[in-house]
Design an enzyme around this catalytic site. Structure first.
Site, PDB file in Angstrom:
ATOM      1  CB  CYS A  87      -0.900  -0.027   1.229  1.00 26.84           C
ATOM      2  SG  CYS A  87      -1.649   1.548   1.647  1.00 26.84           S
ATOM      3  CD  GLU A  88       0.015   5.296  -4.079  1.00 26.86           C
ATOM      4  OE1 GLU A  88      -0.690   6.310  -4.224  1.00 26.86           O
ATOM      5  OE2 GLU A  88       0.686   4.799  -4.999  1.00 26.86           O
ATOM      6  CG  HIS A  89      -2.446   5.643   0.784  1.00 24.51           C
ATOM      7  ND1 HIS A  89      -3.609   5.028   0.361  1.00 24.51           N
ATOM      8  CD2 HIS A  89      -2.156   6.596  -0.137  1.00 24.51           C
ATOM      9  CE1 HIS A  89      -4.011   5.597  -0.765  1.00 24.51           C
ATOM     10  NE2 HIS A  89      -3.145   6.538  -1.083  1.00 24.51           N
ATOM     11  CG  HIS A  90      -1.022   3.150   5.845  1.00 21.43           C
ATOM     12  ND1 HIS A  90      -2.165   3.069   5.073  1.00 21.43           N
ATOM     13  CD2 HIS A  90      -1.276   4.060   6.812  1.00 21.43           C
ATOM     14  CE1 HIS A  90      -3.074   3.899   5.557  1.00 21.43           C
ATOM     15  NE2 HIS A  90      -2.570   4.511   6.610  1.00 21.43           N
ATOM     16  CD  GLN A 128      -7.611  -4.654  -4.304  1.00 20.19           C
ATOM     17  OE1 GLN A 128      -7.247  -4.728  -3.132  1.00 20.19           O
ATOM     18  NE2 GLN A 128      -8.663  -5.329  -4.743  1.00 20.19           N
ATOM     19  CG  HIS A 156      -5.693  -3.538   1.254  1.00 19.17           C
ATOM     20  ND1 HIS A 156      -4.967  -2.668   0.482  1.00 19.17           N
ATOM     21  CD2 HIS A 156      -6.504  -4.207   0.400  1.00 19.17           C
ATOM     22  CE1 HIS A 156      -5.317  -2.786  -0.788  1.00 19.17           C
ATOM     23  NE2 HIS A 156      -6.253  -3.723  -0.857  1.00 19.17           N
ATOM     24  CB  CYS A 158      -2.979  -0.230   5.572  1.00 17.23           C
ATOM     25  SG  CYS A 158      -4.008  -0.350   4.104  1.00 17.23           S
TER      26      CYS A 158
END
Length: 198
Positions: A87-90, A128, A156, A158
């Site tokens: 995940c690019e956010h976490h 995703q 996920h 996250c």
């Protein structure tokens, strides 16, 4: 597509510096109050750097295609292909399966290459939704099929290990192109063969 049977996919991103990544990992862990001066943790920054480098480096492959000499015009589907990304956010992993199908045009693709294409786009920080579309769009551009369908079902971490802690939840995304998007019967066949209840 040209008459060439293979298309080499480049995979090595420029500018990777594992030494700098290791130093950054050590600083990150120390900033969170983790004491690295123990036998168990002393080498953790190096392992982190190499671990993330592996997650972000797809294997090179040739996109092998062949003439569709028999004019096969039914759905080709590879399902339950294991998939993992970050995940690019976490920067936490998400793991699941991808189902990839297409309605051939003039060329057909080596079946293992469908899994390779998914891996190629998954080996980078992702969301995703984008990943699903990148796989479908790339196959559409390379094969010029009559239709492409991609469904990803993933968990996920996250969501499951932090924040809402929604253990067992899954996210499903799909991208349909061409006939698989436009024709309800073809779309229904794709989802049925992929094992997706519609």
């Amino acid at each position: 597509m040209s008459s060439n049977a293979t298309l080499h996919v480049l995979h090595q991103a420029p500018g990777r510096d594992l030494s700098a990544a290791e130093d950054a990992a050590a600083a990150f862990l120390e900033a969170l109050g983790i004491d690295l001066d123990t036998e168990s943790l002393r080498d953790t920054p190096r392992r982190m750097a190499h671990g993330y480098a592996e997650l972000f480096t797809p294997r090179a492959f040739d996109l092998t295609t062949f003439p569709n000499d028999e004019n096969y015009d039914e759905l080709v589907l590879v399902r339950n292909v294991p998939l993992r990304s970050v995940c690019e956010h976490h920067l936490l992993p998400f793991v699941g399966t991808v189902h990839i199908g297409y309605l051939p045009g003039e060329r057909i693709i080596g079946l293992s290459k469908l899994a390779r294409v998914a891996e190629h786009f998954a080996c980078r920080p992702q969301v995703q939704e984008r990943l699903t579309k990148q796989i479908a769009d790339w196959l559409d551009e390379q094969l010029h099929p009559r239709g492409v369908g991609v469904v990803i079902n993933a968990e996920h971490s996250c969501m499951t290990l932090r924040g809402v802690c929604s253990t067992g939840s899954a996210t499903v995304t799909s991208t349909l192109l061409g006939v698989l998007r436009e024709d309800p019967r073809s779309r229904q066949e794709f989802f049925a063969l992929a094992g997706i209840n519609t």
